[in-house]
Design an enzyme around this catalytic site. Structure first.
Site, PDB file in Angstrom:
ATOM      1  N   HIS A  66       0.456  -1.113   0.025  1.00 45.18           N
ATOM      2  CA  HIS A  66      -0.026  -0.379   0.171  1.00 45.18           C
ATOM      3  C   HIS A  66       0.684   0.829   0.204  1.00 45.18           C
ATOM      4  CE1 HIS A  66       0.666  -1.648   4.274  1.00 45.18           C
ATOM      5  NE2 HIS A  66       0.639  -0.054   4.787  1.00 45.18           N
ATOM      6  N   CYS A 188       1.135   1.875  12.545  1.00 45.22           N
ATOM      7  CA  CYS A 188       2.713   2.260  11.377  1.00 45.22           C
ATOM      8  C   CYS A 188       2.335   3.340  10.840  1.00 45.22           C
ATOM      9  CB  CYS A 188       2.330   0.485  10.783  1.00 45.22           C
ATOM     10  SG  CYS A 188       0.713   1.679   9.144  1.00 45.22           S
TER      11      CYS A 188
END
Length: 666
Positions: A66, A188
């Protein structure tokens, strides 16, 4: 809101290449072909950079690469079921279900929440089994929309997933013993997928083990925040994070375990077991208290002692640099004023000038000569604080505020015995360790209140000062004298080699320990005024300017190789590099270290070698291009900077272009 995934974004049972980057390139091309991104190279560069930071493969044959990119026009999912499967770094093997999440830089919360929902759905075995059994792209789209709660399957998807989840919960009612309570934080860098997948993996693992676990997700699509009551009631804390934990001091005193966010996905049961083991161990890890949220990350001292000492030394250097920069530049300006007045005078007796003249009674002393002497004196005070400040803030990094005063005193002793910056480092570590040890003593309240103000500074200063003065000072002074004599003897080929080494060190880790070691080496003898020390200082400054300037030039030469964020970072790097702030290249090095670091090392080494060979000298320890007027041989100063910058930029552009073309043609 348009569909996140359509049939033309699904690649089923195709050979998509041998590596994860081959697969990402094919999925990025599919996004561009579908009209959801404007530039393949820009989108691929962003996805490649994100994938290079952390593996996106997770257990169960799944991967979720991603990225965010300005090339993406709307949030998009592209899905691949490659044959053969391709490794994305998961421990249990290659991935055969790959979802590529492409988000615009300014994606709205509604879309980000849907992307996070998909990431969480992939933790459910029934959903992934359906994806593997699907026979067409249209069926994949229908299943995904059902998981997201959109489209025709919305009504039937939720009950189907809810039913199996209820049974385990019922089986675990009325436990025989109090249920262990755990709280966790997941985070993250992008905050889209791994944050929420780790949260769900930990929840499911805790459910299976019979524990009560609550998670705070510090992501992009809305955060689930723990209450202070939840934290206070918890037996242990889990930090599955790849970035700093926000408001970490809320967890002060709690047993904890900390690992990168991906481990929360791969090994949730192991992390739970480790956290509970820390809780049962009286000497287990505890979250350190911080005086304020601002000190939280810098002041928390968990971890191995080697790591803690390293961080403390880096803290000391960062606090020392302003003393060096301000003092050194003032001294250099003083030299300039003296040179303007009497260019052929040589060394000026500053002390004699200040004793014979005042501002209101200059006598026979010219005002520029007097001003130069004043500036040199003020700058000298700043430079004289360099070693004490280094020691003080190393001690601060180990023991917080109680270490500052003893650190200053130990550093002053190091200065007095001519132990230089090595003495400052040793004295700071000694003072910090002693102050830290005193702070761990269990004392009566009446004595405890006196410790940080009276007892700790007194005892620490006495012990560290005596050790430095009586035992360690002389050996450290000998090392510093030997080093200075070696530098003074260098000329010709040996000076060129030194320039290569210092240049490579300055350009290797961009403000890290190697870079800082080279900088300390240069500043150590600067106050002596010796020409060789000023030449070393110039080589270090010039080499340190090269990495950010090279990245800025690279983004200007080939902008299509870089995403929007990188191009913006490139614009900022022009000023950062010109100002001798090597850290301006860190965003590029962290995203693409395999290409950036070799490129900057080559250019930095070349710049350092040119500088030393041409005898460029700088009496100022900082300032970059802005102090070129103070330098000796300013023309070669510029030549060295330009040569190193151009070479680094060209090497990086070539390496990045080759990588991008190979992925696009795969």
């Amino acid at each position: 809101m348009s569909d996140l995934i359509t049939a033309d974004l699904v690649l089923l049972d195709e050979n998509l290449g041998e590596t994860r980057f081959d697969v990402i390139a094919k999925l990025a091309q599919a996004v561009v072909n579908a009209g959801r991104a404007t530039d393949f190279e820009q989108l691929y560069a962003a996805a490649e950079a994100r994938e290079s930071k952390t593996d996106t493969g997770i257990p169960g044959g799944i991967a979720i690469p991603h990225c965010r990119s300005a090339a993406v026009t709307e949030p998009t999912l592209a899905m691949a079921r490659p044959n053969p499967a391709v490794s994305f770094g998961a421990k249990d093997g290659p991935a055969d279900l790959i979802f590529f999440i492409a988000a615009p830089d300014g994606a709205d919360q509604a879309h980000l929440k849907l992307l996070s929902t998909l990431a969480r759905s992939l933790m459910k075995k029934s959903f992934t089994a359906s994806l593997r059994d699907a026979s067409s792209a249209e069926e994949i789209v229908e299943l995904v929309n059902g998981a997201l709660g959109v489209g025709e399957k919305k009504a039937e998807a939720k009950p189907a997933e809810a039913a199996p989840a209820a049974a385990p919960a019922a089986e675990k009612e009325a436990p025989a013993a109090p249920v262990k309570k755990i709280v966790a934080v997941t985070a993250c860098p992008t905050g889209i997928a791994h944050t929420y997948m780790a949260a769900d993996a930990l929840k499911y693992a805790a459910e299976e083990l019979g524990y009560d676990l609550k998670v705070e997700t510090q992501g992009s699509s809305g955060n689930e925040k723990l209450t202070q009551a939840d934290i206070d009631a918890a037996d242990a804390v889990i930090f599955a994070v790849s970035v700093n934990v926000r408001e970490r001091n809320r967890f002060a005193g709690k047993p904890f375990v900390e690992s990168p966010v991906k481990r929360g996905i791969d090994e949730p049961k192991e992390m739970i077991a480790e956290a509970l083991a820390e809780a049962e161990n009286p000497n287990g890890a505890r979250v350190a208290a911080a005086a304020s949220s601002a000190e939280d990350s810098a002041g928390a001292t968990e971890g191995a002692w080697g790591s803690r000492i390293y961080k403390a030394v880096m803290t000391g250097i960062s606090y020392m640099i302003p003393f060096v920069a301000a003092g050194g530049i003032l001294v250099a300006l003083g030299f300039v004023f003296e040179a303007i007045t009497m260019p052929n005078l040589g060394d000026v007796n500053t002390k004699a000038i200040l004793e014979s003249a005042t501002l209101f009674n200059l006598g026979d002393v010219h005002w520029t000569l007097y001003l130069g002497a004043v500036l040199q004196t003020i700058g000298g005070f700043g430079l004289s604080l360099m070693v004490p400040a280094l020691a003080a803030y190393i001690a601060y990094g180990l023991a917080q505020r109680p270490g500052i005063a003893p650190g200053f005193i130990a550093g002053s002793v190091a200065l007095a015995v001519n132990a230089g910056f090595l003495g400052g480092i040793v004295g700071g570590i000694l003072a910090g360790l002693i102050a830290y040890a005193l702070g761990t003593l269990k004392l009566p309240r009446w004595l405890g209140s006196m410790m940080p103000v009276v007892v700790t500074p007194l005892v620490t200063s006495l012990v560290a000062g005596l050790l430095m003065y009586l035992l360690l000072g002389a050996p450290l002074a000998w090392v510093m004298t030997t080093l200075q004599d070696w530098l003074t003897s260098m000329s010709g080929g040996s000076a060129l080699v030194l320039g290569l080494i210092l240049g490579a060190m300055m350009a290797s880790d961009l403000g890290g320990p190697i870079n800082k070691a080279a900088y300390l080496f240069a500043t150590a003898g600067l106050s002596s005024g010796a020409t060789v020390n000023q030449e070393i200082m110039a080589a270090v400054i010039i080499s340190g300017m090269v990495p950010p300037l090279a990245m800025a030039l690279a983004t200007t030469l080939r902008p299509k190789l870089f995403n929007e964020n990188e191009r913006e970072n490139g614009k900022a790097a022009w000023l950062l590099g010109a100002s001798f702030i090597s850290e301006g290249a860190i965003p590029f090095a962290s995203a693409d270290p395999a290409r950036v670091i070799p490129s900057t090392i080559v250019g930095g080494a070349l710049a350092g070698a040119i500088s030393m060979s041409a005898h460029v000298a700088s009496p100022a320890p900082h300032g970059g291009i802005w102090i070129i007027g103070l330098a000796q041989n300013p023309l070669m100063f510029l030549v060295a900077v330009v040569a190193g910058t151009v070479v680094s930029a060209l090497v990086y552009v070539v390496l990045k272009s080759v990588g991008a073309r190979s992925k696009a043609s795969a």
